[in-house]
Design a protein around this motif. Structure first.
Motif, PDB file in Angstrom:
ATOM      1  N   ARG A  81       8.341  67.318  55.781  1.00 36.63           N
ATOM      2  CA  ARG A  81       9.294  67.114  54.663  1.00 36.63           C
ATOM      3  C   ARG A  81      10.723  67.306  55.165  1.00 36.63           C
ATOM      4  O   ARG A  81      11.623  66.557  54.804  1.00 36.63           O
ATOM      5  CB  ARG A  81       9.002  68.077  53.516  1.00 36.63           C
ATOM      6  N   GLU A  82      10.942  68.331  56.023  1.00 36.00           N
ATOM      7  CA  GLU A  82      12.285  68.605  56.533  1.00 36.00           C
ATOM      8  C   GLU A  82      12.808  67.466  57.410  1.00 36.00           C
ATOM      9  O   GLU A  82      13.969  67.077  57.298  1.00 36.00           O
ATOM     10  CB  GLU A  82      12.292  69.921  57.330  1.00 36.00           C
ATOM     11  N   ILE A  83      11.933  66.916  58.244  1.00 37.42           N
ATOM     12  CA  ILE A  83      12.426  65.849  59.135  1.00 37.42           C
ATOM     13  C   ILE A  83      12.685  64.557  58.349  1.00 37.42           C
ATOM     14  O   ILE A  83      13.641  63.834  58.642  1.00 37.42           O
ATOM     15  CB  ILE A  83      11.485  65.620  60.356  1.00 37.42           C
ATOM     16  N   ILE A 107      16.386  62.847  58.471  1.00 42.69           N
ATOM     17  CA  ILE A 107      16.600  61.442  58.854  1.00 42.69           C
ATOM     18  C   ILE A 107      17.312  60.703  57.726  1.00 42.69           C
ATOM     19  O   ILE A 107      18.304  60.001  57.959  1.00 42.69           O
ATOM     20  CB  ILE A 107      15.262  60.759  59.221  1.00 42.69           C
ATOM     21  N   LYS A 108      16.832  60.899  56.501  1.00 42.41           N
ATOM     22  CA  LYS A 108      17.462  60.219  55.362  1.00 42.41           C
ATOM     23  C   LYS A 108      18.931  60.607  55.206  1.00 42.41           C
ATOM     24  O   LYS A 108      19.777  59.765  54.947  1.00 42.41           O
ATOM     25  CB  LYS A 108      16.709  60.545  54.069  1.00 42.41           C
ATOM     26  N   GLN A 109      19.215  61.893  55.387  1.00 41.57           N
ATOM     27  CA  GLN A 109      20.606  62.382  55.225  1.00 41.57           C
ATOM     28  C   GLN A 109      21.530  61.810  56.300  1.00 41.57           C
ATOM     29  O   GLN A 109      22.743  61.747  56.095  1.00 41.57           O
ATOM     30  CB  GLN A 109      20.632  63.913  55.299  1.00 41.57           C
TER      31      GLN A 109
END
Ligand SMILES: [Zn+2]
Length: 136
Positions: A124-126, A130-132
């Protein structure tokens, strides 16, 4: 770049076995081939990595990769397209390029691929990171 070997190849200052050329791209045989017909495809203008290419150059480059891949596909059983960025990823010449590697059964080429496991939290963090960091 003055000291870049691929810029020199693009300008024909260094000879190469050219298989494809258009206004923006050049395809030529790798001097250290993994298999017969191993081709490198480069933009004629210098950019160190894929992420540094402008959209038009990248468009021309990937179109050339597909065109050469179609030819290689006709004379091989399959092919790999590989693109490395920065030394940690195996990039040796710091001018963005794609490798097209013709394949045949029993050619002995094997790409080592580790298979680490990650937690749901890490995944979830990665995804969020990536999206950010996506930009236009
Ligand atoms: Zn260059």
């Amino acid at each position: 770049m003055a000291d870049c070997i691929f810029c020199k190849i693009a300008k024909k200052e260094i000879p190469s076995d050219i298989v494809y050329e258009d206004k923006y791209t050049l395809g030529f045989l790798d001097i250290k081939p993994v298999s017969l017909g191993h081709t490198l495809v480069i933009p004629k203008t210098h950019a160190e990595t894929l992420d540094k290419l402008n959209e038009n150059t990248l468009g021309s480059l990937i179109a050339a990769v597909q065109k050469i891949s179609k030819a290689i596909n006709k004379i091989s059983e399959g092919y790999n397209v590989i693109q490395n960025n920065k030394e940690v990823a195996g990039q040796v010449v710091h001018h963005a390029h794609f490798h097209i590697v013709p394949r045949k059964s029993g050619d002995g080429i094997h790409w080592e691929r580790p298979n680490p496991k990650f937690s749901e939290k890490q995944l979830r963090e990665i995804v969020d990171k990536i999206k950010q960091n996506l930009t236009n």
